[in-house]
Scaffold this active site. Structure first.
Site, PDB file in Angstrom:
ATOM      1  N   TYR A  33      -5.303  62.232  79.689  1.00 16.87           N
ATOM      2  CA  TYR A  33      -5.446  63.039  78.575  1.00 16.87           C
ATOM      3  C   TYR A  33      -4.125  64.255  78.651  1.00 16.87           C
ATOM      4  O   TYR A  33      -3.344  64.130  79.637  1.00 16.87           O
ATOM      5  CB  TYR A  33      -6.693  63.911  78.836  1.00 16.87           C
ATOM      6  CG  TYR A  33      -6.654  64.891  79.826  1.00 16.87           C
ATOM      7  CD1 TYR A  33      -6.763  64.806  80.933  1.00 16.87           C
ATOM      8  CD2 TYR A  33      -6.783  66.153  79.232  1.00 16.87           C
ATOM      9  CE1 TYR A  33      -6.962  65.744  81.992  1.00 16.87           C
ATOM     10  CE2 TYR A  33      -6.614  67.145  80.252  1.00 16.87           C
ATOM     11  CZ  TYR A  33      -6.903  66.940  81.459  1.00 16.87           C
ATOM     12  OH  TYR A  33      -7.143  67.899  82.413  1.00 16.87           O
ATOM     13  N   ARG A  52       4.855  63.209  79.563  1.00 15.79           N
ATOM     14  CA  ARG A  52       3.794  63.109  80.671  1.00 15.79           C
ATOM     15  C   ARG A  52       2.724  62.054  80.504  1.00 15.79           C
ATOM     16  O   ARG A  52       2.224  61.478  81.462  1.00 15.79           O
ATOM     17  CB  ARG A  52       3.357  64.555  81.164  1.00 15.79           C
ATOM     18  CG  ARG A  52       2.536  64.633  82.385  1.00 15.79           C
ATOM     19  CD  ARG A  52       2.307  66.014  82.810  1.00 15.79           C
ATOM     20  NE  ARG A  52       0.968  66.747  81.601  1.00 15.79           N
ATOM     21  CZ  ARG A  52       0.720  68.189  81.755  1.00 15.79           C
ATOM     22  NH1 ARG A  52       1.443  68.791  82.573  1.00 15.79           N
ATOM     23  NH2 ARG A  52       0.177  68.496  80.812  1.00 15.79           N
ATOM     24  N   ARG A 100     -18.930  46.644  83.057  1.00 16.04           N
ATOM     25  CA  ARG A 100     -18.733  47.382  84.053  1.00 16.04           C
ATOM     26  C   ARG A 100     -18.285  46.558  85.153  1.00 16.04           C
ATOM     27  O   ARG A 100     -18.933  45.726  85.869  1.00 16.04           O
ATOM     28  CB  ARG A 100     -20.051  48.098  84.604  1.00 16.04           C
ATOM     29  CG  ARG A 100     -19.531  49.100  85.618  1.00 16.04           C
ATOM     30  CD  ARG A 100     -20.682  50.214  86.101  1.00 16.04           C
ATOM     31  NE  ARG A 100     -20.361  51.062  87.104  1.00 16.04           N
ATOM     32  CZ  ARG A 100     -20.439  50.860  88.264  1.00 16.04           C
ATOM     33  NH1 ARG A 100     -21.114  49.818  88.751  1.00 16.04           N
ATOM     34  NH2 ARG A 100     -20.124  51.652  89.131  1.00 16.04           N
ATOM     35  N   LYS A 149      -2.327  62.916  85.120  1.00 18.98           N
ATOM     36  CA  LYS A 149      -3.458  63.746  84.321  1.00 18.98           C
ATOM     37  C   LYS A 149      -4.632  62.844  83.897  1.00 18.98           C
ATOM     38  O   LYS A 149      -4.374  62.449  82.682  1.00 18.98           O
ATOM     39  CB  LYS A 149      -2.640  64.379  83.211  1.00 18.98           C
ATOM     40  CG  LYS A 149      -3.661  65.537  82.462  1.00 18.98           C
ATOM     41  CD  LYS A 149      -2.592  66.559  81.752  1.00 18.98           C
ATOM     42  CE  LYS A 149      -3.318  67.472  81.001  1.00 18.98           C
ATOM     43  NZ  LYS A 149      -3.806  68.750  81.841  1.00 18.98           N
ATOM     44  N   GLU A 182      -2.884  74.154  93.770  1.00 22.54           N
ATOM     45  CA  GLU A 182      -2.677  74.815  92.403  1.00 22.54           C
ATOM     46  C   GLU A 182      -3.816  75.198  91.813  1.00 22.54           C
ATOM     47  O   GLU A 182      -4.977  75.239  92.546  1.00 22.54           O
ATOM     48  CB  GLU A 182      -2.044  73.581  91.264  1.00 22.54           C
ATOM     49  CG  GLU A 182      -2.985  72.344  91.148  1.00 22.54           C
ATOM     50  CD  GLU A 182      -2.708  71.337  90.576  1.00 22.54           C
ATOM     51  OE1 GLU A 182      -1.875  71.643  89.407  1.00 22.54           O
ATOM     52  OE2 GLU A 182      -3.117  70.059  90.464  1.00 22.54           O
ATOM     53  N   LEU A 207      -0.305  68.807  89.732  1.00 23.03           N
ATOM     54  CA  LEU A 207       0.103  68.134  88.225  1.00 23.03           C
ATOM     55  C   LEU A 207       1.511  69.034  87.880  1.00 23.03           C
ATOM     56  O   LEU A 207       1.633  70.132  87.944  1.00 23.03           O
ATOM     57  CB  LEU A 207      -0.867  68.531  87.196  1.00 23.03           C
ATOM     58  CG  LEU A 207      -0.572  68.206  85.883  1.00 23.03           C
ATOM     59  CD1 LEU A 207      -0.784  66.624  85.920  1.00 23.03           C
ATOM     60  CD2 LEU A 207      -1.548  68.674  84.541  1.00 23.03           C
TER      61      LEU A 207
HETATM   62  N1  PDD Z   1      -4.770  71.878  82.498  1.00 19.11           N
HETATM   63  N2  PDD Z   1      -2.722  71.786  86.984  1.00 19.11           N
HETATM   64  C1  PDD Z   1      -3.820  71.405  86.359  1.00 19.11           C
HETATM   65  C2  PDD Z   1      -4.883  70.648  87.561  1.00 19.11           C
HETATM   66  C3  PDD Z   1      -4.151  71.186  85.151  1.00 19.11           C
HETATM   67  O1  PDD Z   1      -5.164  70.706  84.674  1.00 19.11           O
HETATM   68  C4  PDD Z   1      -3.178  71.892  84.021  1.00 19.11           C
HETATM   69  C5  PDD Z   1      -3.654  72.002  82.661  1.00 19.11           C
HETATM   70  C6  PDD Z   1      -1.874  72.558  84.685  1.00 19.11           C
HETATM   71  C7  PDD Z   1      -1.014  73.066  83.922  1.00 19.11           C
HETATM   72  O2  PDD Z   1      -0.345  72.201  82.872  1.00 19.11           O
HETATM   73  P1  PDD Z   1       0.395  72.531  81.653  1.00 19.11           P
HETATM   74  O3  PDD Z   1       1.245  73.604  81.819  1.00 19.11           O
HETATM   75  O4  PDD Z   1       1.053  71.330  81.179  1.00 19.11           O
HETATM   76  O5  PDD Z   1      -1.022  72.786  80.836  1.00 19.11           O
HETATM   77  C8  PDD Z   1      -1.686  72.350  86.029  1.00 19.11           C
HETATM   78  C9  PDD Z   1      -5.141  71.776  80.882  1.00 19.11           C
HETATM   79  C10 PDD Z   1      -4.707  72.969  80.058  1.00 19.11           C
HETATM   80  C11 PDD Z   1      -6.728  71.249  80.703  1.00 19.11           C
HETATM   81  O6  PDD Z   1      -7.191  70.668  81.636  1.00 19.11           O
HETATM   82  O7  PDD Z   1      -7.123  71.979  80.090  1.00 19.11           O
END
Ligand code: PDD
Length: 292
Positions: A33, A52, A100, A149, A182, A207
């Protein structure tokens, strides 16, 4: 206003926007996603988010359902139909519907594509940033490919819940050696006593945030010294400033870690400054035409 969700070629009313019970996204989190910020009705950093997305698809050996231009049309049409001026647009692609089985289905199974958009209050975001947020730290219990992601977000969901129950806004996750990886849904940063920006290298353990990348561009252009290296919880607590970055939270000052104030307990000037200039450096695009 009625919300509209895109599901596999159809812009459906929210209540009837459904996917199959044997969708692999549902059963295995076999799905990737992206979340893009929407600002004044336009997509922020679409090119980088789509790059990405392509990487995530590639890492999971999942076919790209359509070209980026077509995905860009869906993102924009979803934003338009939901009349989102400021908020987010969410795009999810799963490996599709199949009986499945842990191994991949036969080639030719159509991927599932879902897109929705929703407003976020800019005023609330600014208020939150003005006060700064609290975070707690907890063990990072995720798998070792946090660079992809995927929708396998259970560890992050548990972490965020624990943070909220502790009265904090976010959880920063910590690896076995005591270094922060993170946040549950953001990248973590500190500013050291001598003014250096520090964030963990984007290897497999975190990420590679798009907002993180833009903040690095800002730092480079403005002559900040920054270091991509891991930092410990103690170092973060002793830092001059701390902040986190994500597409929905932008640059968000962190004023408390595990209940202890960071710096003077107020949003730091570096974080505040980065937040202010963010959209002058981010790419904001009205048409998907720049995507090939
Ligand atoms: N999340 N690390 C993780 C684990 C994340 O889920 C996200 C983003 C980031 C930051 O990435 P970016 O700057 O590309 O948004 C880092 C999104 C916003 C979400 O899952 O809603």
């Amino acid at each position: 206003m009625a919300r509209i969700v895109y599901v596999n070629g159809v812009y459906a009313p929210y209540a009837s926007a459904v996917v199959h019970a044997e969708d692999r996204g549902f059963q295995f989190a076999d799905a990737v996603y992206e979340v893009c910020e929407v600002r004044d009705g336009l997509l922020v950093d679409e090119r980088r988010h789509m790059a990405r997305l392509q990487r995530s698809l590639g890492e999971l050996r999942m076919a790209q359902p359509m070209d980026l231009r077509s995905l860009g049309v869906i993102l924009r049409e979803t934003v338009r139909r939901n009349r989102v001026k400021n908020g987010l647009v969410y795009l999810q692609i799963t490996r599709g519907v199949a009986r499945r089985d842990f191994a991949f289905p036969q080639p030719g199974v159509a991927p599932t594509v879902v897109c929705f958009a929703r407003p976020l209050s800019r005023a609330k975001g600014e208020k939150r940033a003005g006060a700064g947020i609290s975070v707690i730290t907890l063990p990072d219990i995720r798998w070792t490919r946090a660079d992809i992601k995927t929708t396998g977000l259970l560890a992050q969901s548990l972490a965020r819940q624990q943070a909220n129950e502790a009265g904090a806004y976010e959880a920063w996750m910590v690896d076995r050696d005591g270094y922060i990886t993170e946040g549950a849904s953001c990248n973590a940063w500190i500013v050291t006593a001598d003014g250096k920006l520090v964030t963990r290298p984007a290897d497999f353990g975190i990420l590679r945030g798009i907002t993180r990348g833009v903040v690095m561009d800002i730092a480079r252009r403005n002559g900040f010294v920054f270091e991509e290296r891991a930092f410990t919880v103690d170092e973060a607590k002793a830092a001059r400033e701390a902040f986190q970055t994500s597409a929905t939270g932008l640059v968000m000052p962190v004023v408390k870690i595990d209940g202890e104030p960071v710096g003077n307990g107020k949003p730091g000037e570096v974080a505040v400054g980065l937040r202010q200039v963010y959209h002058t450096v981010a790419e904001i695009s009205s048409t998907p035409a720049h995507l090939t």
